[in-house]
Design an enzyme around this catalytic site. Structure first.
Site, PDB file in Angstrom:
ATOM      1  N   SER A  22      44.398  43.862  39.468  1.00 11.13           N
ATOM      2  CA  SER A  22      44.554  43.037  38.268  1.00 11.13           C
ATOM      3  C   SER A  22      45.795  43.395  37.444  1.00 11.13           C
ATOM      4  O   SER A  22      46.103  44.567  37.238  1.00 11.13           O
ATOM      5  CB  SER A  22      43.310  43.186  37.384  1.00 11.13           C
ATOM      6  OG  SER A  22      43.545  42.563  36.137  1.00 11.13           O
ATOM      7  N   LYS A  73      30.972  36.789  36.629  1.00 11.31           N
ATOM      8  CA  LYS A  73      31.141  35.804  35.547  1.00 11.31           C
ATOM      9  C   LYS A  73      29.845  35.072  35.194  1.00 11.31           C
ATOM     10  O   LYS A  73      29.619  34.741  34.032  1.00 11.31           O
ATOM     11  CB  LYS A  73      32.194  34.762  35.942  1.00 11.31           C
ATOM     12  CG  LYS A  73      33.609  35.300  36.049  1.00 11.31           C
ATOM     13  CD  LYS A  73      34.527  34.134  36.345  1.00 11.31           C
ATOM     14  CE  LYS A  73      35.946  34.556  36.623  1.00 11.31           C
ATOM     15  NZ  LYS A  73      36.829  33.414  36.785  1.00 11.31           N
ATOM     16  N   ASN A 157      36.619  16.444  46.319  1.00 13.30           N
ATOM     17  CA  ASN A 157      36.399  17.719  47.018  1.00 13.30           C
ATOM     18  C   ASN A 157      35.954  17.422  48.442  1.00 13.30           C
ATOM     19  O   ASN A 157      35.357  16.377  48.706  1.00 13.30           O
ATOM     20  CB  ASN A 157      35.316  18.554  46.314  1.00 13.30           C
ATOM     21  CG  ASN A 157      35.485  20.039  46.588  1.00 13.30           C
ATOM     22  OD1 ASN A 157      36.371  20.678  46.018  1.00 13.30           O
ATOM     23  ND2 ASN A 157      34.687  20.598  47.478  1.00 13.30           N
ATOM     24  N   TYR A 236      49.456  29.929  42.059  1.00 13.00           N
ATOM     25  CA  TYR A 236      50.663  30.576  41.529  1.00 13.00           C
ATOM     26  C   TYR A 236      51.332  31.472  42.559  1.00 13.00           C
ATOM     27  O   TYR A 236      52.328  32.122  42.275  1.00 13.00           O
ATOM     28  CB  TYR A 236      50.344  31.359  40.251  1.00 13.00           C
ATOM     29  CG  TYR A 236      49.223  32.356  40.408  1.00 13.00           C
ATOM     30  CD1 TYR A 236      49.460  33.635  40.889  1.00 13.00           C
ATOM     31  CD2 TYR A 236      47.916  31.999  40.095  1.00 13.00           C
ATOM     32  CE1 TYR A 236      48.431  34.538  41.055  1.00 13.00           C
ATOM     33  CE2 TYR A 236      46.872  32.899  40.255  1.00 13.00           C
ATOM     34  CZ  TYR A 236      47.135  34.161  40.737  1.00 13.00           C
ATOM     35  OH  TYR A 236      46.108  35.053  40.904  1.00 13.00           O
TER      36      TYR A 236
HETATM   37  P1  NAD Z   1      36.860  28.794  44.585  1.00 22.17           P
HETATM   38  O1  NAD Z   1      36.617  29.611  45.806  1.00 22.17           O
HETATM   39  O2  NAD Z   1      35.902  28.858  43.459  1.00 22.17           O
HETATM   40  O3  NAD Z   1      37.025  27.249  45.022  1.00 22.17           O
HETATM   41  C1  NAD Z   1      37.712  26.902  46.201  1.00 22.17           C
HETATM   42  C2  NAD Z   1      37.999  25.413  46.211  1.00 22.17           C
HETATM   43  O4  NAD Z   1      38.873  25.125  47.324  1.00 22.17           O
HETATM   44  C3  NAD Z   1      36.740  24.543  46.424  1.00 22.17           C
HETATM   45  O5  NAD Z   1      36.861  23.351  45.685  1.00 22.17           O
HETATM   46  C4  NAD Z   1      36.810  24.234  47.921  1.00 22.17           C
HETATM   47  O6  NAD Z   1      36.114  23.040  48.274  1.00 22.17           O
HETATM   48  C5  NAD Z   1      38.298  24.073  48.105  1.00 22.17           C
HETATM   49  N1  NAD Z   1      38.708  24.192  49.514  1.00 22.17           N
HETATM   50  C6  NAD Z   1      38.471  25.226  50.354  1.00 22.17           C
HETATM   51  N2  NAD Z   1      38.972  24.939  51.580  1.00 22.17           N
HETATM   52  C7  NAD Z   1      39.527  23.701  51.497  1.00 22.17           C
HETATM   53  C8  NAD Z   1      40.197  22.846  52.424  1.00 22.17           C
HETATM   54  N3  NAD Z   1      40.391  23.216  53.700  1.00 22.17           N
HETATM   55  N4  NAD Z   1      40.646  21.642  51.989  1.00 22.17           N
HETATM   56  C9  NAD Z   1      40.457  21.258  50.697  1.00 22.17           C
HETATM   57  N5  NAD Z   1      39.813  22.012  49.783  1.00 22.17           N
HETATM   58  C10 NAD Z   1      39.362  23.220  50.173  1.00 22.17           C
HETATM   59  O7  NAD Z   1      38.325  29.188  44.100  1.00 22.17           O
HETATM   60  P2  NAD Z   1      38.912  29.250  42.606  1.00 22.17           P
HETATM   61  O8  NAD Z   1      38.658  30.586  42.052  1.00 22.17           O
HETATM   62  O9  NAD Z   1      38.470  28.049  41.861  1.00 22.17           O
HETATM   63  O10 NAD Z   1      40.472  29.143  42.905  1.00 22.17           O
HETATM   64  C11 NAD Z   1      41.061  27.913  43.299  1.00 22.17           C
HETATM   65  C12 NAD Z   1      42.564  28.010  43.153  1.00 22.17           C
HETATM   66  O11 NAD Z   1      42.885  28.172  41.780  1.00 22.17           O
HETATM   67  C13 NAD Z   1      43.163  29.196  43.906  1.00 22.17           C
HETATM   68  O12 NAD Z   1      44.329  28.766  44.528  1.00 22.17           O
HETATM   69  C14 NAD Z   1      43.491  30.192  42.805  1.00 22.17           C
HETATM   70  O13 NAD Z   1      44.639  30.940  43.099  1.00 22.17           O
HETATM   71  C15 NAD Z   1      43.780  29.260  41.639  1.00 22.17           C
HETATM   72  N6  NAD Z   1      43.544  29.887  40.338  1.00 22.17           N
HETATM   73  C16 NAD Z   1      44.597  29.983  39.517  1.00 22.17           C
HETATM   74  C17 NAD Z   1      44.451  30.543  38.272  1.00 22.17           C
HETATM   75  C18 NAD Z   1      45.643  30.632  37.378  1.00 22.17           C
HETATM   76  O14 NAD Z   1      45.536  31.268  36.338  1.00 22.17           O
HETATM   77  N7  NAD Z   1      46.743  29.985  37.709  1.00 22.17           N
HETATM   78  C19 NAD Z   1      43.190  30.989  37.849  1.00 22.17           C
HETATM   79  C20 NAD Z   1      42.100  30.871  38.724  1.00 22.17           C
HETATM   80  C21 NAD Z   1      42.307  30.321  39.985  1.00 22.17           C
END
Ligand code: NAD
Length: 287
Positions: A22, A73, A157, A236
């Protein structure tokens, strides 16, 4: 640091597993030092089962605030005294603030995302959004859009284990934010997706696609991009995904995921200490 830590220093912390990677301790400790605030921020690797004890420690040590990450969480939202509106709808919190023994849980991913859009000149009020994904990041953004007055949120989704969560979000938002139209469709229905993108103001990728090692993947066909469409990514790493690069080429306003990450920190810092985080100074320090 040895000059900064004293017998009065207040503790803040991140709880979850894993936490070793982190960036939060470095960012908040830099900010406390910069602002002359007597706090220290650490990270503790804990399990879901240990969370009741974590809450005992938060109260015992009178911790002012901190954060929760996966997988803690959801359980955190059950252990706080109060929840912010978004955290209540989602049933999860990533941030807590302790006001004289009353612990409030917040979820700041969606607020950070929306604040970053505002910094880029996009106000969600009255807007139509297509949001890809139904995981943690996507749900937080969908709920924040509805709370902040978006007119329509169209969730797409794939039909995996997250699809039911999208339907649950739609149901909850129908009750809590009835003025926002929420729809849920299969991401593999390319015709429906194209129709929705043509009619929306902003398209957002909040799935894991585009992120390493899926960095050669984009879920939106570039033929759908037009100059007045805003295209935003939560991913990111890489800083500019394939989707963002193609959107830039098409002349769209394209907003990558780094800003969301940083703005979440800004929102958290303000909740902890009531001050604007010295983000520019931290970015310069890191460079
Ligand atoms: P998560 O595991 O909770 O959700 C994953 C999502 O991806 C689901 O909707 C799933 O259906 C989808 N997915 C998985 N495989 C797929 C495929 N082959 N085709 C299409 N969709 C698919 O993940 P999360 O924690 O919500 O993270 C999601 C994204 O958001 C990640 O890329 C993460 O890096 C990004 N994120 C960014 C920030 C930020 O501050 N910028 C914060 C949290 C998460």
């Amino acid at each position: 640091m040895e000059k900064r830590i004293s017998g009065h220093t207040g503790l803040m912390a991140l709880f979850g597993s894993p936490v070793g990677h982190s960036g939060s301790p470095a960012m908040y400790n830099f900010s406390f030092q910069h602002d002359g605030l007597d706090y220290a921020y650490l990270a503790f690797d804990v399990t879901v089962e240990q969370m009741p004890k974590v809450f005992e420690a938060i109260r015992l040590f009178k911790m002012r605030g901190g954060n929760f990450t996966m997988p803690c969480k959801n359980i955190a939202a059950e252990l706080v005294d109060k929840l912010s509106p978004a955290a209540e709808i989602i049933g999860a919190c990533n941030t807590f603030v302790n006001d004289d023994g009353v612990i409030t849980g917040h979820i700041t991913d969606g607020i950070g995302f929306v604040n970053n859009l505002a910094l880029n000149g996009f106000d969600v009020k009255g807007k139509k959004a297509v949001i890809l994904g139904a995981g943690g990041a996507a749900t937080a953004i969908q709920v924040q859009f509805a709370l902040d007055g978006a007119k329509e949120v169209h969730i797409f989704n794939i039909k995996d284990e997250f699809y039911a969560r999208a339907e649950g979000t739609k149901e909850k938002l129908a009750q809590k934010c009835p003025d926002c139209l929420v729809t849920v469709d299969d991401l593999d229905d390319k015709e429906k997706l194209a129709e929705a993108v043509k009619d929306c103001d902003i398209v957002i990728n909040a799935t894991i696609m585009g992120m390493k090692p899926y960095d050669d993947v984009t879920l939106i066909d570039k033929s759908l991009f037009r100059k007045d469409l805003v295209v935003a990514d939560t991913v990111y790493n890489p800083e500019k995904t394939k989707m963002i690069l193609e959107a830039e080429e098409a002349g769209c306003k394209a907003i990558g995921g780094v800003g969301m990450l940083q703005q979440q920190g800004v929102v958290n810092y303000e909740l902890f200490v009531g001050k604007k985080m010295p983000l520019d100074e931290y970015n310069k320090f890191q460079a």
